[in-house]
Design a protein around this motif. Structure first.
Motif, PDB file in Angstrom:
ATOM      1  N   GLY A  11     112.854 120.550  17.014  1.00  0.00           N
ATOM      2  CA  GLY A  11     112.495 122.338  15.925  1.00  0.00           C
ATOM      3  C   GLY A  11     113.654 121.249  15.499  1.00  0.00           C
ATOM      4  O   GLY A  11     114.323 120.015  15.108  1.00  0.00           O
ATOM      5  N   GLY A  12     114.135 122.644  14.210  1.00  0.00           N
ATOM      6  CA  GLY A  12     115.406 122.679  13.033  1.00  0.00           C
ATOM      7  C   GLY A  12     116.511 122.902  14.204  1.00  0.00           C
ATOM      8  O   GLY A  12     117.364 122.285  13.561  1.00  0.00           O
ATOM      9  N   THR A  13     116.640 123.623  14.862  1.00  0.00           N
ATOM     10  CA  THR A  13     118.371 123.542  15.791  1.00  0.00           C
ATOM     11  C   THR A  13     117.696 122.857  16.962  1.00  0.00           C
ATOM     12  O   THR A  13     118.565 122.654  17.536  1.00  0.00           O
ATOM     13  N   THR A  34     119.610 119.790  17.582  1.00  0.00           N
ATOM     14  CA  THR A  34     119.054 118.833  16.735  1.00  0.00           C
ATOM     15  C   THR A  34     120.069 118.397  16.280  1.00  0.00           C
ATOM     16  O   THR A  34     119.577 116.768  16.135  1.00  0.00           O
ATOM     17  N   THR A  36     123.256 117.756  12.703  1.00  0.00           N
ATOM     18  CA  THR A  36     123.488 118.085  11.589  1.00  0.00           C
ATOM     19  C   THR A  36     123.272 116.101  10.840  1.00  0.00           C
ATOM     20  O   THR A  36     124.350 115.372  11.610  1.00  0.00           O
ATOM     21  N   SER A  72     106.091 118.190  16.470  1.00  0.00           N
ATOM     22  CA  SER A  72     107.729 118.421  15.553  1.00  0.00           C
ATOM     23  C   SER A  72     107.752 119.258  14.261  1.00  0.00           C
ATOM     24  O   SER A  72     106.244 119.438  14.143  1.00  0.00           O
ATOM     25  N   ALA A  73     108.939 120.033  14.115  1.00  0.00           N
ATOM     26  CA  ALA A  73     108.666 120.693  12.311  1.00  0.00           C
ATOM     27  C   ALA A  73     107.710 119.742  11.339  1.00  0.00           C
ATOM     28  O   ALA A  73     108.134 118.384  11.953  1.00  0.00           O
ATOM     29  N   PRO A  85     109.978 116.946   8.413  1.00  0.00           N
ATOM     30  CA  PRO A  85     110.420 118.055   8.463  1.00  0.00           C
ATOM     31  C   PRO A  85     111.434 119.013   7.324  1.00  0.00           C
ATOM     32  O   PRO A  85     112.761 117.906   7.083  1.00  0.00           O
ATOM     33  N   ASN A  87     113.483 121.029   7.549  1.00  0.00           N
ATOM     34  CA  ASN A  87     114.356 121.533   7.862  1.00  0.00           C
ATOM     35  C   ASN A  87     114.806 121.121   8.960  1.00  0.00           C
ATOM     36  O   ASN A  87     116.511 121.206   9.494  1.00  0.00           O
ATOM     37  N   ILE A  88     114.652 119.523   8.899  1.00  0.00           N
ATOM     38  CA  ILE A  88     115.413 118.024   9.152  1.00  0.00           C
ATOM     39  C   ILE A  88     115.958 117.194   7.804  1.00  0.00           C
ATOM     40  O   ILE A  88     114.765 116.365   7.876  1.00  0.00           O
ATOM     41  N   TRP A  91     115.266 113.260   7.727  1.00  0.00           N
ATOM     42  CA  TRP A  91     114.157 112.687   8.223  1.00  0.00           C
ATOM     43  C   TRP A  91     113.091 112.816   7.363  1.00  0.00           C
ATOM     44  O   TRP A  91     112.419 113.966   7.266  1.00  0.00           O
ATOM     45  N   ASP A 119     103.973 121.132  15.387  1.00  0.00           N
ATOM     46  CA  ASP A 119     104.561 121.753  15.870  1.00  0.00           C
ATOM     47  C   ASP A 119     104.457 123.472  15.902  1.00  0.00           C
ATOM     48  O   ASP A 119     103.794 124.074  17.391  1.00  0.00           O
TER      49      ASP A 119
END
Length: 327
Positions: A11-13, A34, A36, A72-73, A85, A87-88, A91, A119
């Motif tokens: 996830g993003g966090t 995750t 940053t 995965s997101a 993603p 929120n990543i 990647w 996800d």
């Protein structure tokens, strides 16, 4: 026991990972942030290290070839094993399936086969297996939180689509004249139904609370602005749910995520507005259920891995990749 699988939920966090038995029992697990930053390798290193640590000494429960499920997101590039993603940001077309499998092979010294799924898809599969949808063969699972996502299981098969991004209900347009969404379209479900979207709508009318949790609390206590913002969001969600139900011919929807935990202050207007949209005879009995699992994504990732072995709730697995130990 030698039929357990490895599950990874990105996830993003946070990234959750576990060794899961064929009956859904979580045998070993770990969670790491995750992270940053702009360096994709730097983000991966602590995840890979945690996965190696989790698998240290547990090879006896995994069998001769380790089966791995990765949620995965998204968006994901499922057949290729890549992720991009939202929120990543570091990647983009990141080869997450191969990276996970390499880490598993190094930790166990055995071949590994892995499946990548979105996800939202894993959450749907988890609820279908052991949660609120365990009594049906076809259902849609949804998450309403900072975004709106989903996945569908049709006749005990994960409906992933050609790229692994099917049933992206958050970016279904329910207002062709609506404002532009971050995805580039107009009037998407997510604009209105996600937590921050309802908070923004309330603030435009003078509400001064902090977040979606406060919004639902105030609505429960009768605040008219908070109630109206939720009404608006749930009407948009009802339109999206009805459209998806009509297209897929599925009448069971399981809804989880932070917003859904508010209970009837969210579910009552959603069910009421569904009556305006789900009108054809084959969806007029549409049922909306609260999710039951806190770790549905992780269990869903385990379920897609189990499908590689012919076990678990799914009749077939999405496309997989294989890695073998270096010689």
């Amino acid at each position: 026991m030698d039929d357990a699988v490895v599950a990874v939920d990105i996830g993003g966090t946070k990234v959750a990972m576990a060794v899961v038995a064929a009956d859904g029992q979580v045998l070993f697990e770990d969670v790491v942030p995750t992270g940053t930053g702009e360096d994709p390798e730097q983000l991966w290193q602590p995840i890979g290290a945690a996965l190696a640590g989790l698998l240290d000494g547990v090879g006896d429960v995994l069998g001769e070839e380790t089966r791995v499920g990765i949620g995965s997101a998204g968006p994901v590039h499922g057949p290729e094993g890549l992720v991009s993603p939202v929120n990543i940001p570091a990647w983009r077309r990141w080869p997450v399936r191969d990276r996970v499998l390499d880490a598993v092979v190094r930790a166990t010294g055995r071949p590994a086969t892995g499946v990548l799924a979105g996800d939202g898809h894993c959450i749907a599969v988890g609820e279908h297996w052991l949660g609120a949808g365990r009594d049906v063969s076809s259902m849609v699972g949804m998450v309403i939180s900072t975004g709106v996502g989903g996945g569908a299981v049709i006749d005990d098969v994960l409906f992933a689509g050609a790229t692994g991004n099917a049933v992206h209900i958050g970016h279904t347009s329910v207002n062709f004249l609506g404002e532009r969404c971050a995805c580039g379209s107009h009037g998407c479900v997510e604009l209105y139904a996600r937590g921050p979207g309802m908070v923004a709508a309330a603030r435009e009318r003078g509400w001064v609370g902090e977040d979606a949790q406060q919004l639902t609390l105030d609505a429960r206590e009768g605040d008219p602005v908070a109630r109206e913002a939720i009404e608006r969001g749930m009407r948009a969600l009802a339109a999206g749910v009805a459209e998806l139900a009509t297209n897929l011919d599925v009448t069971t929807f399981v809804i989880g995520g932070g917003v859904s935990k508010a209970g009837e202050v969210v579910f009552e207007p959603l069910r009421r507005h569904l009556a305006d949209f789900a009108v054809l005879h084959y969806v007029d009995g549409l049922e909306v259920r609260p999710a039951e699992l806190e770790n549905a994504g992780l269990l869903g990732a385990a379920a897609v891995a189990l499908a590689l072995t012919g076990r678990g709730p799914l009749r077939q697995a999405p496309p997989s990749g294989r890695r073998t130990p270096s010689r």
